[in-house]
Design a protein around this motif. Structure first.
Motif, PDB file in Angstrom:
ATOM      1  N   PHE A  92      12.858   3.325   1.419  1.00 36.67           N
ATOM      2  CA  PHE A  92      11.431   3.166   1.153  1.00 36.67           C
ATOM      3  C   PHE A  92      11.032   3.883  -0.140  1.00 36.67           C
ATOM      4  O   PHE A  92      10.344   3.317  -1.002  1.00 36.67           O
ATOM      5  N   ALA A  93      11.515   5.120  -0.293  1.00 33.66           N
ATOM      6  CA  ALA A  93      11.123   5.917  -1.463  1.00 33.66           C
ATOM      7  C   ALA A  93      11.537   5.227  -2.759  1.00 33.66           C
ATOM      8  O   ALA A  93      10.832   5.283  -3.772  1.00 33.66           O
ATOM      9  N   ALA A  94      12.677   4.530  -2.706  1.00 30.40           N
ATOM     10  CA  ALA A  94      13.170   3.849  -3.909  1.00 30.40           C
ATOM     11  C   ALA A  94      12.230   2.729  -4.354  1.00 30.40           C
ATOM     12  O   ALA A  94      12.263   2.307  -5.513  1.00 30.40           O
ATOM     13  N   ALA A  95      11.398   2.254  -3.424  1.00 31.75           N
ATOM     14  CA  ALA A  95      10.522   1.111  -3.727  1.00 31.75           C
ATOM     15  C   ALA A  95       9.256   1.541  -4.465  1.00 31.75           C
ATOM     16  O   ALA A  95       8.536   0.691  -4.990  1.00 31.75           O
ATOM     17  N   ARG A  96       8.977   2.833  -4.485  1.00 27.65           N
ATOM     18  CA  ARG A  96       7.707   3.302  -5.084  1.00 27.65           C
ATOM     19  C   ARG A  96       7.613   3.001  -6.564  1.00 27.65           C
ATOM     20  O   ARG A  96       8.586   3.087  -7.290  1.00 27.65           O
ATOM     21  N   LEU A  97       6.431   2.680  -6.978  1.00 20.31           N
ATOM     22  CA  LEU A  97       6.185   2.522  -8.409  1.00 20.31           C
ATOM     23  C   LEU A  97       6.269   3.888  -9.085  1.00 20.31           C
ATOM     24  O   LEU A  97       5.880   4.897  -8.512  1.00 20.31           O
ATOM     25  N   ASP A  98       6.751   3.881 -10.307  1.00 23.63           N
ATOM     26  CA  ASP A  98       6.792   5.108 -11.102  1.00 23.63           C
ATOM     27  C   ASP A  98       5.710   4.991 -12.172  1.00 23.63           C
ATOM     28  O   ASP A  98       5.900   4.378 -13.223  1.00 23.63           O
TER      29      ASP A  98
ATOM     30  N   VAL B 211       0.829  -1.210   0.000  1.00 22.12           N
ATOM     31  CA  VAL B 211       0.000   0.000   0.000  1.00 22.12           C
ATOM     32  C   VAL B 211       0.860   1.257   0.000  1.00 22.12           C
ATOM     33  O   VAL B 211       0.591   2.224  -0.724  1.00 22.12           O
ATOM     34  N   GLY B 212       1.922   1.231   0.792  1.00 20.76           N
ATOM     35  CA  GLY B 212       2.762   2.436   0.904  1.00 20.76           C
ATOM     36  C   GLY B 212       3.528   2.752  -0.362  1.00 20.76           C
ATOM     37  O   GLY B 212       3.810   3.920  -0.649  1.00 20.76           O
ATOM     38  N   ALA B 213       3.880   1.754  -1.116  1.00 27.07           N
ATOM     39  CA  ALA B 213       4.746   1.960  -2.279  1.00 27.07           C
ATOM     40  C   ALA B 213       3.997   1.916  -3.603  1.00 27.07           C
ATOM     41  O   ALA B 213       4.563   2.220  -4.653  1.00 27.07           O
TER      42      ALA B 213
ATOM     43  N   GLY C  91      29.495  -5.648  -1.106  1.00 23.05           N
ATOM     44  CA  GLY C  91      28.506  -4.566  -1.162  1.00 23.05           C
ATOM     45  C   GLY C  91      27.702  -4.485   0.112  1.00 23.05           C
ATOM     46  O   GLY C  91      27.560  -5.455   0.839  1.00 23.05           O
ATOM     47  N   GLU C  92      27.181  -3.308   0.362  1.00 26.16           N
ATOM     48  CA  GLU C  92      26.399  -3.044   1.559  1.00 26.16           C
ATOM     49  C   GLU C  92      24.921  -3.027   1.187  1.00 26.16           C
ATOM     50  O   GLU C  92      24.524  -2.387   0.218  1.00 26.16           O
ATOM     51  N   PRO C  93      24.059  -3.642   1.980  1.00 31.69           N
ATOM     52  CA  PRO C  93      22.636  -3.512   1.680  1.00 31.69           C
ATOM     53  C   PRO C  93      22.157  -2.093   1.995  1.00 31.69           C
ATOM     54  O   PRO C  93      22.736  -1.427   2.849  1.00 31.69           O
ATOM     55  N   PRO C  94      21.141  -1.607   1.305  1.00 29.57           N
ATOM     56  CA  PRO C  94      20.603  -0.277   1.610  1.00 29.57           C
ATOM     57  C   PRO C  94      20.108  -0.239   3.048  1.00 29.57           C
ATOM     58  O   PRO C  94      19.623  -1.245   3.573  1.00 29.57           O
ATOM     59  N   ASP C  95      20.211   0.910   3.674  1.00 35.73           N
ATOM     60  CA  ASP C  95      19.798   1.050   5.078  1.00 35.73           C
ATOM     61  C   ASP C  95      18.280   0.888   5.190  1.00 35.73           C
ATOM     62  O   ASP C  95      17.530   1.730   4.690  1.00 35.73           O
ATOM     63  N   PRO C  96      17.834  -0.174   5.865  1.00 34.22           N
ATOM     64  CA  PRO C  96      16.381  -0.415   5.906  1.00 34.22           C
ATOM     65  C   PRO C  96      15.607   0.688   6.623  1.00 34.22           C
ATOM     66  O   PRO C  96      14.431   0.883   6.361  1.00 34.22           O
ATOM     67  N   GLN C  97      16.262   1.398   7.499  1.00 32.06           N
ATOM     68  CA  GLN C  97      15.570   2.428   8.287  1.00 32.06           C
ATOM     69  C   GLN C  97      15.450   3.762   7.524  1.00 32.06           C
ATOM     70  O   GLN C  97      14.634   4.599   7.882  1.00 32.06           O
ATOM     71  N   SER C  98      16.216   3.917   6.475  1.00 37.79           N
ATOM     72  CA  SER C  98      16.241   5.194   5.771  1.00 37.79           C
ATOM     73  C   SER C  98      14.974   5.413   4.944  1.00 37.79           C
ATOM     74  O   SER C  98      14.549   4.536   4.190  1.00 37.79           O
TER      75      SER C  98
ATOM     76  N   GLU D 209      11.479  -1.110 -13.147  1.00 35.92           N
ATOM     77  CA  GLU D 209      12.840  -1.521 -12.757  1.00 35.92           C
ATOM     78  C   GLU D 209      13.191  -1.091 -11.346  1.00 35.92           C
ATOM     79  O   GLU D 209      14.207  -1.529 -10.808  1.00 35.92           O
ATOM     80  N   ASN D 210      12.396  -0.198 -10.759  1.00 34.76           N
ATOM     81  CA  ASN D 210      12.704   0.231  -9.389  1.00 34.76           C
ATOM     82  C   ASN D 210      12.810  -1.003  -8.490  1.00 34.76           C
ATOM     83  O   ASN D 210      12.058  -1.952  -8.659  1.00 34.76           O
ATOM     84  N   PRO D 211      13.719  -0.950  -7.556  1.00 38.22           N
ATOM     85  CA  PRO D 211      13.871  -2.111  -6.669  1.00 38.22           C
ATOM     86  C   PRO D 211      12.725  -2.165  -5.661  1.00 38.22           C
ATOM     87  O   PRO D 211      11.911  -1.248  -5.576  1.00 38.22           O
ATOM     88  N   PHE D 212      12.656  -3.250  -4.928  1.00 33.19           N
ATOM     89  CA  PHE D 212      11.743  -3.306  -3.782  1.00 33.19           C
ATOM     90  C   PHE D 212      12.548  -3.769  -2.574  1.00 33.19           C
ATOM     91  O   PHE D 212      12.496  -4.923  -2.161  1.00 33.19           O
ATOM     92  N   PRO D 213      13.345  -2.859  -2.031  1.00 37.74           N
ATOM     93  CA  PRO D 213      14.236  -3.239  -0.923  1.00 37.74           C
ATOM     94  C   PRO D 213      13.476  -3.369   0.387  1.00 37.74           C
ATOM     95  O   PRO D 213      12.338  -2.937   0.507  1.00 37.74           O
TER      96      PRO D 213
END
Lengths: 549, 549
Positions: free
Chosen positions: B479-485, B116-118, B468-475, B435-439
């Protein structure tokens, strides 16, 4: 791929052990000579060795990582006890005389449960043999041995076994057990062996050093559960599956009684119990001999005994604790602990009709609903009793029913069991009204453990008993008190009880209605206030009324 | 006996809470006025209160033992988040417009999983409504909402929910969800809701203060298991059973997707899942509306979806992870972690034929045999996908299949899913080649927990990713990167993908062979070296050949 030591021709012996936790495994032979033979790593954590000049009787340890000497997890014999070396046994050497024996059908079982150590004064397999004719004449068709797998010390109920393939040295070891089974079969008696696949005992359990036999994903009353469904569980299962076949094949055991299957924590899609049932059936067919599995289960779950086609595990039968509890409470009026769930005649009627009284009904003792209906299961799939080692021995003082309720009540209980449509189980001595207790006894070596067991025993009975100290489980006197007194059979009252049992068993065979294992052609009513129970059993020609009060 | 706050006539409200661990429970109303009302003790640890002048919208805590204010375990709304007061919701107030809606048959489901959020920029239920026609036109028949039960903070996948009856406030709360479901039904779309009955999240879980909701007899990846089979489990079960009916009744949800049922540790003779299936079926019949249960299960155990008569739990369908993994590995060539068990065309063929590739076969990843044959189960009982929130989001960087394997491969995967005989599931955005990720993302408040999640995330990917480092889950940026375009849908390549999905879905409906949920009239062959797969599906009149490479 037989685990343990397998004797081959020409003095050779093949060793196979599962030890994925080890970087290096060798065989350390300690007798008749001392030498170390390196073992070869195999896939999936197995280690193998083909040794020359390794005759039956040779003793050995596995040496793990060049450091620790450990007995074989699949040792067939521990002549010096659980901490000592394992001894090679050649199962070809025994000459069996039971070639014609084909086992006993489930419906024909009349089981006599006994403890090898307490059944005779000598406490050995061999001492039992002369007593077999008496059991046969009584009308018993099978003896059930409490576990004989190697346990610490010389006195133990058997549920502290740590070498599941080895036969307790103080009972007479592998040869002794074979002589007993052979003698039973000669007498026409089947042999049920109690095996424990849900835990290992607390002293002498070296499996931790070998591999992930245990898992911390489940907790049981005895600590970490055995790993039947996690990583490496195929190998753990193989160990116990081979154990079952070991008893059937090498000892001609007819039935395995599986201790506490509810503590075999296994969520896999194909459960260990299913595999065990399949392999037992296969062995039975392949050897044209009836081999059976009977479970002790605290779940009241008909899945245990339903066939695989109906989503079950396919075991042949299971104990009905509800039958015991319902009967026990009516006879003794006891209501402490789990007996608080029983006490109505209606419950006993229900177990006569359906096997379980609790079929998804609220249990005050458990504080939740319990069980599921097993009304679709045939009567021969339930084993019932008025007492067994657990129900007697788990009491603080190990009192038998006759000691609690008296002679006449014991007769009533016998009739309730033997005139039921189920497979009856007698506990050694009840047939002549033995009053000696059957208290809990152990003979550990570890002082801390002994203290813990004594403490645990006291704590256990806070619920059951208001006052009094339980007998010291470690004391030889506690064990000695459990022995049957064979001289009683010649005393009048005891002779009368014996005659009563013999007559009940005769009736059960001779009367065509009573001989049926059928709880569909059975109805019952109870008067609660009068504690009166009627049962009507019938077939096409006749009917039998049973009135009990 | 409804748990939580139930609005009655005349401004009255009935409260019921299970709190057997408490000596005293009161209601602490905090708005619109502040007062404390003592609750009355009921049997089995329940506490009850009938309160006057307690209108919808009133906020309250339970005060435990006169000391601690805690939100209602069965709160329907947490307007101030997981730690704040609970708010009374009157479910009679919403005016539904879906009176004619009868649900969607299992076989007709084409599921579109979304967060729902993304899913929209606003990240609310209301913002979703205008997008529904687009989904319907695509050929979707059901949306599946990742869990909406109240979780800590405003950003979370939903599997950290701690108030299972409450609807996430940041998504729009109870009213918002009702408006969405009503709009879906108007569009002819069913609504699947993801619910988590195997654990509660790590922050804001106050159930420990109320009673034995958890047990230490089993361990799960999320700590102590929920107590489905121990003392007091009837009450724990009632809580989750009422939860399921709550969604069906108060929110008109059509299907519950049960998260990770393998972590519902339950050895009772009548399992929680059986009860849940029975009550769902009863509700469905009583309300003449199709209500279904779909399980996520890691067990490959057909018991999950077999009917009770065959010893099953009777759920309607389950996800086939094997289908995903088999397809994913063929397309990406990946072989790390659990993907190491797959990579053969033959595995994919087997899942087309039988649902599971692992049906009691050795899994190198699990280090034991896994699964059991589900070949007897009809095709509509399996849900398949080429990606879902888990398979995408559990990657370190949350890459979708198209980002890993490219545009043409994504088309191939779509065809593999949509031309299968199973119920297909799309993950939001795949229909236009997002192509946006869903982290993985969270928004905890507890600093220690945040650090632990960051650490855990890094550790989790030691196996899957070399560097490689995983994206910071708390950032918030993660979350914003997961949004559909949504603007991409108008770009040529994305439009082409959308048209391809639409055509596949049309074919699936229109072609009588493809429209059948039948994996018996299906055969397949694979060439491993060429990675070539043939499938033949047929009915009495026609056949369809599918060739994939």
């Amino acid at each position: 791929m037989q685990l343990g030591a397998t004797c081959l021709e020409g003095g050779r012996c093949e060793f196979l052990v599962w030890a994925p936790s080890c970087r290096e495994v060798s065989l350390h032979q300690v007798a008749p000579r001392d030498r170390i033979l390196p073992m070869e790593r195999q896939p999936r954590g197995y280690w193998r060795l083909m040794a020359e000049d390794m005759p039956p009787g040779a003793r050995y340890f596995y040496r793990l990582d060049g450091e620790r000497d450990r007995p074989d997890p699949a040792s067939h014999y521990q002549p010096e006890g659980v901490h000592g070396p394992s001894q090679i046994v050649d199962h070809q050497r025994f000459s069996w005389s039971d070639q014609g024996w084909r086992g006993c059908a489930l419906a024909d079982l009349v089981i006599y449960e006994l403890h090898v150590g307490a059944f005779t004064n000598a406490g050995t397999f061999d001492a039992m043999i002369e007593r077999l004719p008496v059991l046969r004449e009584l009308g018993i068709t099978a003896i059930e041995l409490m576990p004989v797998a190697q346990f610490p010390g010389e006195r133990n109920w058997g549920y502290d076994g740590v070498q599941p393939f080895a036969v307790q040295h103080s009972y007479g070891g592998p040869e002794g057990l074979k002589r007993l089974v052979d003698a039973c079969h000669r007498e026409g008696l089947a042999v049920v062996l109690d095996v424990v696949y849900n835990h290992l005992g607390p002293e002498g359990n070296y499996l931790w050093d070998f591999g992930p036999y245990f898992t911390d994903r489940y907790r049981t009353p005895w600590g970490d559960a055995i790993n039947f469904d996690g990583a490496c569980s195929d190998e753990v299962r193989r160990y116990f599956l081979q154990n079952a076949l070991h008893w059937f094949r090498n000892y001609h055991i007819d039935v395995l009684r599986l201790d506490a299957v509810h503590a075999i924590r296994d969520f896999s899609a194909t459960t260990f119990l299913q595999e065990l049932a399949e392999q037992t059936r296969e062995f039975s067919l392949g050897n044209q001999r009836t081999c059976l599995l009977i479970a002790e289960s605290d779940l009241n779950d008909p899945r245990v005994i339903r066939p695989a086609e109906l989503g079950g595990y396919g075991l042949d039968a299971q104990w009905s604790d509800d039958f015991h509890h319902a009967l026990h409470c009516l006879i003794t009026g006891e209501a402490l602990g789990y007996y608080g769930d029983f006490g109505n005649v209606g419950d006993l009627v229900k177990t006569y009709r359906e096997g379980f009284a609790y079929a998804w009904r609220y249990s005050s003792f458990r504080k939740c609903r319990h069980g599921a209906s097993a009304a679709d299961r045939p009567a021969q799939q339930f084993v019932v009793c008025s007492q067994n080692h657990d129900q007697v021995g788990n009491r603080m003082n190990g009192e038998r029913l006759i000691a609690l309720a008296g002679f006449e009540a014991a007769k009533l209980a016998a009739a309730a069991v033997l005139l039921s449509p189920y497979v009856p189980l007698l506990f050694m001595g009840e047939e002549y009204g033995e009053e000696n207790p059957f208290p809990y006894f152990v003979s550990f070596e570890d002082a801390e453990l002994i203290a813990a067991v004594r403490r645990g025993r006291k704590e256990e009975f806070e619920d059951f008993h208001a006052a009094g100290e339980p007998p010291d489980p470690q004391s030889p006197r506690t064990f000695a008190a459990a022995r049957l007194d064979w001289s009683k059979r010649d005393q009048p009252r005891h002779r009368a009880m014996l005659a009563f049992y013999r007559e009940l068993l005769r009736l059960r065979r001779a009367n065509p209605v009573l001989a049926r294992r059928d709880n569909n052609q059975l109805e019952g009513w109870g008067l609660e206030d009068e504690k009166l129970l009627w049962l009507r059993r019938w077939n096409e020609q006749a009917e039998v009324w049973i009135l009990a009060n």
